[in-house]
Design a protein around this motif. Structure first.
Motif, PDB file in Angstrom:
ATOM      1  N   SER A  90       0.816  -1.215   0.000  1.00 15.97           N
ATOM      2  CA  SER A  90       0.000   0.000   0.000  1.00 15.97           C
ATOM      3  C   SER A  90       0.848   1.263   0.000  1.00 15.97           C
ATOM      4  O   SER A  90       0.407   2.308  -0.491  1.00 15.97           O
ATOM      5  CB  SER A  90      -0.928  -0.011   1.222  1.00 15.97           C
ATOM      6  N   ARG A  97      -7.845  -0.127  -3.884  1.00 16.16           N
ATOM      7  CA  ARG A  97      -7.894  -1.574  -3.759  1.00 16.16           C
ATOM      8  C   ARG A  97      -6.807  -2.220  -4.602  1.00 16.16           C
ATOM      9  O   ARG A  97      -6.420  -1.706  -5.651  1.00 16.16           O
ATOM     10  CB  ARG A  97      -9.275  -2.072  -4.190  1.00 16.16           C
ATOM     11  N   GLU A  99      -6.919  -4.757  -6.521  1.00 21.14           N
ATOM     12  CA  GLU A  99      -7.280  -5.175  -7.868  1.00 21.14           C
ATOM     13  C   GLU A  99      -7.018  -4.082  -8.901  1.00 21.14           C
ATOM     14  O   GLU A  99      -6.942  -4.366 -10.095  1.00 21.14           O
ATOM     15  CB  GLU A  99      -8.743  -5.622  -7.915  1.00 21.14           C
ATOM     16  N   ARG A 147      -7.179  -9.339   0.327  1.00 27.34           N
ATOM     17  CA  ARG A 147      -8.337  -8.690  -0.285  1.00 27.34           C
ATOM     18  C   ARG A 147      -9.387  -9.726  -0.689  1.00 27.34           C
ATOM     19  O   ARG A 147     -10.593  -9.502  -0.518  1.00 27.34           O
ATOM     20  CB  ARG A 147      -7.874  -7.900  -1.506  1.00 27.34           C
ATOM     21  N   ASP A 150     -11.359 -10.755   2.366  1.00 28.08           N
ATOM     22  CA  ASP A 150     -12.338  -9.736   2.751  1.00 28.08           C
ATOM     23  C   ASP A 150     -13.564  -9.789   1.842  1.00 28.08           C
ATOM     24  O   ASP A 150     -14.716  -9.670   2.317  1.00 28.08           O
ATOM     25  CB  ASP A 150     -11.707  -8.347   2.693  1.00 28.08           C
TER      26      ASP A 150
END
Length: 466
Positions: A90, A97, A99, A147, A150
């Motif tokens: 990040s 995100r 993706e 991710r 989640d």
């Protein structure tokens, strides 16, 4: 499609990579990270050929893609393309995100990986170079897996058909990573074949010579210095030294009281180089039973004592040799004797040839040559070729034989060192074992013999009772 092109180039360059880097590259290409990349590519659906985007939308897409690629590339350069954990992802991609950024990240890492592979075609690299790329890609996929977890937790609460939702979300990039493991998937369910069909034809582009080695974290590795017995003929040497300089291998022997021939020290390798004098030369000698090489000096003389003849004398430490250089048969033959202090210890004859050290064991004897020279030459050639083919092809018979001999060499060297150091009350070293070790040393390259003695010393140092 850019990622597919990079993967194709990397796999194509594998055959051009230096042999010193081939094993590390193979482990890198067949690791979990590349399986995850292929699983992601197979999972993500692409637009069909019939889909046509408006020109303005394509322009905006390309501009955004280039802008994001430059930004992420600049951030990756600041950290030298090293992402050691999923939390660092990040920091590189910024808010958003995974993706949205996983494909630019993979593309830039593969582009960097391609540059490393191209450098591996020209230089010796540390295995850490490929391992650091693997750690970075693994960190990216750890963030991708987090991710996905989640999303699965969210979809399970709000939607009944989880697989259907994953198939429609983000072009289905999370679908197959949820269904299959990273090492098993169904090729029939893949849409990757159509992508490969649309790739442009392969080009025979040469390796990029403009890639600077400063992108390497460990730098270019300097090749280890070759053992001096393997310094071969200098191309700029004088004519009278062309038949003398380089590598020689052979034995110093003497006749025992029962008439049998005994080898002094085992196989001996000589490395002769021209000295500053016109008729003198020097170098090093290494024997299968010696721990370290010894310096060598010599000179050419003739029968009247003048220079530039075919007679020569050699001093291999405590061994003094006097013989003749036969330029026709490329052999050095003569007599030798050893001195310890002022006293002569033993003496005998010697013979050195240009035959490589691993093949000396198959060479014919003088009696075999005199009896039937053609048969002796063919027998030697056949045995030498079979030895080299077995070594290169790792044939079953060759491998089993070498493993058995090497295991026995290690055991006998350990016993010999324990007996020599007096670590035990009784001698663990039998006469038959002493003769067996000497027999093995007659057929082994001196550098390999040093290797097994080093292993034996290391094992003895770790014995609990010493």
């Amino acid at each position: 499609m850019k990622i597919h092109l990079l993967l194709r180039k990397i796999y194509k360059l594998r055959t051009k990579v230096r042999l010193e880097n081939r094993q590390a590259l193979d482990a890198h290409l067949y690791g979990t990270e590349f399986h995850n990349i292929e699983l992601l590519l197979r999972s993500t659906r692409t637009l069909g050929r019939e889909t046509v985007l408006p020109q303005e939308l394509e322009t905006l897409r390309d501009q955004y893609t280039c802008q994001e690629e430059r930004r992420i590339h600049a951030d990756l350069q600041k950290i030298t393309y090293t992402i050691d954990s999923s939390t660092t992802v990040s920091l590189v991609t910024g808010q958003g995100r995974i993706e949205r950024y996983i494909y630019p990240l993979i593309y830039l890492f593969l582009k960097h990986d391609l540059e490393i592979v191209q450098l591996a075609c020209k230089h010796d690299l540390s295995t850490d170079e490929f391992e650091k790329v693997e750690i970075s890609l693994n960190s990216v996929f750890l963030a991708f897996d987090a991710r996905r977890s989640d999303l699965i937790a969210t979809f399970q609460q709000t939607h009944g058909d989880l697989e259907r939702k994953l198939e429609n979300y983000a072009f289905g990039m999370f679908e197959k990573s949820y269904k299959f493991s990273s090492l098993s998937w169904s090729v029939s369910e893949s849409n990757l074949e159509s992508v490969w069909e649309r790739l442009p034809p392969e080009s025979d582009d040469d390796i990029d010579e403009n890639i600077a080695p400063n992108i390497l974290k460990s730098g270019v590795q300097q090749p280890p210095d070759c053992p001096k017995p393997y310094q071969f003929v200098n191309e700029d040497c004088d004519n009278e030294f062309r038949t003398l300089e380089g590598l020689w291998a052979g034995y110093c022997t003497w006749e025992d009281t029962d008439g049998s021939m005994i080898w002094y020290g085992g196989l001996i390798c000589l490395s002769l180089t021209k000295s500053t004098g016109s008729t003198t030369f020097n170098g090093e000698a290494l024997c299968s039973s010696w721990d370290d090489p010894v310096d060598l000096q010599g000179c050419l003389i003739d029968e009247q004592g003048t220079t530039c003849g075919t007679k020569l004398s050699l001093e291999l430490g405590w061994i003094k040799c006097s013989g003749t250089l036969n330029e026709t048969s490329t052999k050095i033959i003569g007599d030798w004797l050893t001195f310890f202090g002022a006293h002569q210890s033993c003496s005998g004859t010697f013979c050195f040839t240009r035959t490589p050290a691993p093949l000396v064991q198959f060479r014919y004897t003088e009696s075999e040559s005199e009896k039937d020279r053609s048969r002796a030459l063919w027998k030697f050639a056949a045995a030498a070729v079979l030895q080299e083919v077995g070594r290169q092809q790792f044939s079953k018979v060759f491998v089993i034989t070498r493993l058995r001999e090497n295991r026995r060499r290690k055991e006998l060297n350990i016993k010999a060192m324990i007996d020599k150091a007096g670590y035990t009350c009784g001698s663990p070293y039998k006469v038959e074992e002493f003769k067996e070790l000497k027999s093995l040393e007659q057929t082994i390259d001196p550098t390999v013999s040093q290797f097994f003695r080093a292993i034996a010393r290391s094992i003895i140092q770790r014995l609990p009772y010493l």
